[in-house]
Scaffold this motif. Structure first.
Motif, PDB file in Angstrom:
ATOM      1  N   LYS A   1     -22.708  25.332   4.608  1.00  0.00           N
ATOM      2  CA  LYS A   1     -21.321  24.870   4.717  1.00  0.00           C
ATOM      3  C   LYS A   1     -21.170  23.850   5.848  1.00  0.00           C
ATOM      4  N   LEU A   2     -21.853  24.082   6.966  1.00  0.00           N
ATOM      5  CA  LEU A   2     -21.774  23.155   8.092  1.00  0.00           C
ATOM      6  C   LEU A   2     -22.331  21.785   7.709  1.00  0.00           C
ATOM      7  N   ILE A   3     -23.428  21.783   6.987  1.00  0.00           N
ATOM      8  CA  ILE A   3     -23.999  20.510   6.509  1.00  0.00           C
ATOM      9  C   ILE A   3     -23.022  19.804   5.582  1.00  0.00           C
ATOM     10  N   ASN A   4     -22.363  20.552   4.706  1.00  0.00           N
ATOM     11  CA  ASN A   4     -21.433  19.938   3.761  1.00  0.00           C
ATOM     12  C   ASN A   4     -20.187  19.393   4.450  1.00  0.00           C
ATOM     13  N   PHE A   5     -19.699  20.082   5.476  1.00  0.00           N
ATOM     14  CA  PHE A   5     -18.597  19.533   6.279  1.00  0.00           C
ATOM     15  C   PHE A   5     -19.019  18.200   6.898  1.00  0.00           C
ATOM     16  N   THR A   6     -20.234  18.159   7.404  1.00  0.00           N
ATOM     17  CA  THR A   6     -20.736  16.939   8.045  1.00  0.00           C
ATOM     18  C   THR A   6     -20.899  15.811   7.043  1.00  0.00           C
ATOM     19  N   ILE A   7     -21.436  16.132   5.864  1.00  0.00           N
ATOM     20  CA  ILE A   7     -21.601  15.123   4.808  1.00  0.00           C
ATOM     21  C   ILE A   7     -20.246  14.557   4.396  1.00  0.00           C
ATOM     22  N   SER A   8     -19.250  15.418   4.235  1.00  0.00           N
ATOM     23  CA  SER A   8     -17.922  14.983   3.820  1.00  0.00           C
ATOM     24  C   SER A   8     -17.343  13.966   4.807  1.00  0.00           C
ATOM     25  N   ALA A   9     -17.417  14.273   6.098  1.00  0.00           N
ATOM     26  CA  ALA A   9     -16.885  13.364   7.108  1.00  0.00           C
ATOM     27  C   ALA A   9     -17.726  12.095   7.227  1.00  0.00           C
ATOM     28  N   LEU A  10     -19.044  12.239   7.100  1.00  0.00           N
ATOM     29  CA  LEU A  10     -19.932  11.072   7.172  1.00  0.00           C
ATOM     30  C   LEU A  10     -19.603  10.053   6.089  1.00  0.00           C
ATOM     31  N   LEU A  11     -19.416  10.527   4.854  1.00  0.00           N
ATOM     32  CA  LEU A  11     -19.101   9.607   3.753  1.00  0.00           C
ATOM     33  C   LEU A  11     -17.704   9.015   3.905  1.00  0.00           C
ATOM     34  N   ALA A  12     -16.765   9.785   4.473  1.00  0.00           N
ATOM     35  CA  ALA A  12     -15.435   9.229   4.755  1.00  0.00           C
ATOM     36  C   ALA A  12     -15.543   8.132   5.805  1.00  0.00           C
ATOM     37  N   GLY A  13     -16.410   8.338   6.800  1.00  0.00           N
ATOM     38  CA  GLY A  13     -16.633   7.308   7.812  1.00  0.00           C
ATOM     39  C   GLY A  13     -17.238   6.051   7.220  1.00  0.00           C
ATOM     40  N   LEU A  14     -18.190   6.225   6.300  1.00  0.00           N
ATOM     41  CA  LEU A  14     -18.793   5.072   5.630  1.00  0.00           C
ATOM     42  C   LEU A  14     -17.745   4.308   4.829  1.00  0.00           C
ATOM     43  N   ALA A  15     -16.884   5.036   4.128  1.00  0.00           N
ATOM     44  CA  ALA A  15     -15.816   4.385   3.354  1.00  0.00           C
ATOM     45  C   ALA A  15     -14.885   3.608   4.276  1.00  0.00           C
ATOM     46  N   GLY A  16     -14.611   4.140   5.478  1.00  0.00           N
ATOM     47  CA  GLY A  16     -13.777   3.428   6.439  1.00  0.00           C
ATOM     48  C   GLY A  16     -14.426   2.138   6.899  1.00  0.00           C
ATOM     49  N   CYS A  17     -15.731   2.161   7.114  1.00  0.00           N
ATOM     50  CA  CYS A  17     -16.441   0.939   7.498  1.00  0.00           C
ATOM     51  C   CYS A  17     -16.434  -0.082   6.360  1.00  0.00           C
ATOM     52  N   ILE A  18     -16.459   0.408   5.132  1.00  0.00           N
ATOM     53  CA  ILE A  18     -16.414  -0.493   3.977  1.00  0.00           C
ATOM     54  C   ILE A  18     -15.054  -1.184   3.884  1.00  0.00           C
ATOM     55  N   VAL A  19     -13.970  -0.421   4.125  1.00  0.00           N
ATOM     56  CA  VAL A  19     -12.647  -1.021   3.960  1.00  0.00           C
ATOM     57  C   VAL A  19     -12.382  -2.097   5.005  1.00  0.00           C
ATOM     58  N   ILE A  20     -12.805  -1.893   6.253  1.00  0.00           N
ATOM     59  CA  ILE A  20     -12.602  -2.949   7.248  1.00  0.00           C
ATOM     60  C   ILE A  20     -13.535  -4.130   6.980  1.00  0.00           C
ATOM     61  N   SER A  21     -14.697  -3.860   6.409  1.00  0.00           N
ATOM     62  CA  SER A  21     -15.603  -4.948   6.042  1.00  0.00           C
ATOM     63  C   SER A  21     -15.012  -5.785   4.917  1.00  0.00           C
ATOM     64  N   ARG A  22     -14.246  -5.151   4.051  1.00  0.00           N
ATOM     65  CA  ARG A  22     -13.646  -5.864   2.918  1.00  0.00           C
ATOM     66  C   ARG A  22     -12.436  -6.692   3.341  1.00  0.00           C
ATOM     67  N   PHE A  23     -11.531  -6.102   4.124  1.00  0.00           N
ATOM     68  CA  PHE A  23     -10.300  -6.799   4.521  1.00  0.00           C
ATOM     69  C   PHE A  23     -10.434  -7.567   5.826  1.00  0.00           C
ATOM     70  N   LEU A  24     -11.427  -7.203   6.649  1.00  0.00           N
ATOM     71  CA  LEU A  24     -11.607  -7.739   8.000  1.00  0.00           C
ATOM     72  C   LEU A  24     -10.413  -7.429   8.893  1.00  0.00           C
ATOM     73  N   ILE A  25      -9.711  -6.362   8.585  1.00  0.00           N
ATOM     74  CA  ILE A  25      -8.649  -5.830   9.434  1.00  0.00           C
ATOM     75  C   ILE A  25      -8.708  -4.307   9.346  1.00  0.00           C
ATOM     76  N   ALA A  26      -8.133  -3.653  10.354  1.00  0.00           N
ATOM     77  CA  ALA A  26      -8.005  -2.197  10.324  1.00  0.00           C
ATOM     78  C   ALA A  26      -6.568  -1.842  10.639  1.00  0.00           C
ATOM     79  N   ASN A  27      -5.979  -1.015   9.807  1.00  0.00           N
ATOM     80  CA  ASN A  27      -4.589  -0.615   9.959  1.00  0.00           C
ATOM     81  C   ASN A  27      -4.525   0.894  10.134  1.00  0.00           C
ATOM     82  N   PRO A  28      -3.698   1.395  11.082  1.00  0.00           N
ATOM     83  CA  PRO A  28      -3.594   2.842  11.277  1.00  0.00           C
ATOM     84  C   PRO A  28      -3.151   3.598  10.027  1.00  0.00           C
TER      85      PRO A  28
END
Length: 325
Positions: A218-245
């Protein structure tokens, strides 16, 4: 008699597959929107849907793993937004973007690790733990940024690799999504760890009898879930070149919806990554299709709710069809 057996066997296999409901819904909704709007069934629009779905779908993969192991993560939207800001701020200081990406993903992983530790050590339900983490991250992010959008001013290495290297209209994020889907399908269905995930979600006693370390999985899966959310966040700023709260506001519910529509049971122990993949596409199609058909924006959530409610009955429909073949 032989024809009956073949048809019976085929539909028996189809109806027991978790993703069958979302596949039927996917085909029906795709057909409806293609008829309602000529612009829907165009390459540019389909590529646009793929772009939106890639970020949502990457998060859905991690959440699917977690839900199959009988836990929740409501903080993925906040991790998504916070990761976009952290990556942008680090790159803007002159740090090489690959190093900024690594630091950001470590941050996201630590958030997942903390979610898991709190849940497993204190026995507070993960629904409450991750809801609290979502509110903490959102509050801190708004306090630090004061709600102001930042522009990305770092080097172009990571943005090009993640989202901006367009070839024939397709972005790298599309291929990242497909690659991660295939990787986690393999992990879930073809590895010992995948068996452990199913066992942990299906029943603690059965998992223990198999010698599975339940808390570790379960601990590994919690970590995987947040890791992939972090990757998606890096993708969105890479796409728009802006970050919005406001990035990712409400996306945690969209992600869970995509996973559940894809056939994963909220009670754990049952689900597929392919179903999460198709569920994310279904959510993206509904959003884009309603906009192109001229429907008011508030119909989007209503339509998602209808599909989520009826998904179970699509599987029942297949069972009735099977009876007549």
């Amino acid at each position: 008699m032989e024809k009956y057996s073949i048809g019976h066997s085929f539909f028996l296999r189809i109806r027991t597959y978790p993703a069958v409901g979302v596949l039927i819904a996917w085909l029906v909704i795709f057909g409806i929107f293609s008829v309602m709007g000529r612009q829907f069934f165009t390459l540019s629009n389909l590529v646009g849907i793929f772009t939106i779905v890639s970020e949502l779908g990457i998060m859905a993969i991690g959440v699917a793993f977690l839900i199959i192991s009988r836990e929740f993560d409501l903080s993925v939207g906040a991790v998504y937004a916070a990761s976009a800001f952290i990556f942008g701020l680090l790159a803007n200081t002159g740090l090489p973007s690959p190093l900024a990406l690594v630091i950001t993903l470590i941050f996201a992983s630590l958030i997942g690790f903390v979610n898991g530790m709190i849940t497993l050590r204190t026995r507070i339900p993960s629904f409450i733990t991750t809801l609290g983490m979502m509110m903490i991250l959102r509050g801190v992010l708004l306090a630090i940024t004061k709600g102001v959008t930042i522009s990305y001013e770092g080097d172009a290495i990571v943005p090009t690799i993640l989202a901006r290297g367009i070839a024939y209209g397709f972005r790298p994020s599309h291929f990242w999504f497909i690659a991660l889907t295939l990787l986690f399908i393999f992990i879930l269905n073809r590895t010992r760890y995948g068996n452990w995930v199913f066992a942990v979600g299906g029943g603690r006693e059965a998992a223990r009898s198999m010698g599975v370390d339940i808390n570790k999985v379960k601990l590994i899966n919690f970590t995987i879930s947040a890791l992939l959310a972090g990757l998606a966040g890096c993708i969105v700023i890479s796409r728009f070149l802006i970050a919005n709260p406001a990035f990712g506001a409400g996306s945690e519910l969209e992600v869970i919806t995509a996973v559940v529509i894809g056939g994963t049971l909220l009670t754990g122990g049952y689900g597929t990554i392919l179903g999460a993949f198709l569920g994310a596409f279904l959510v993206g199609m509904i959003r884009t299709g309603l906009l192109l058909s001229g429907a008011p924006g508030y119909w989007y959530q209503a339509f998602i709710g209808i599909v989520l409610t009826l998904q179970r009955y699509l599987r029942i429909l297949v069972q009735y069809v099977e009876q007549f073949l």
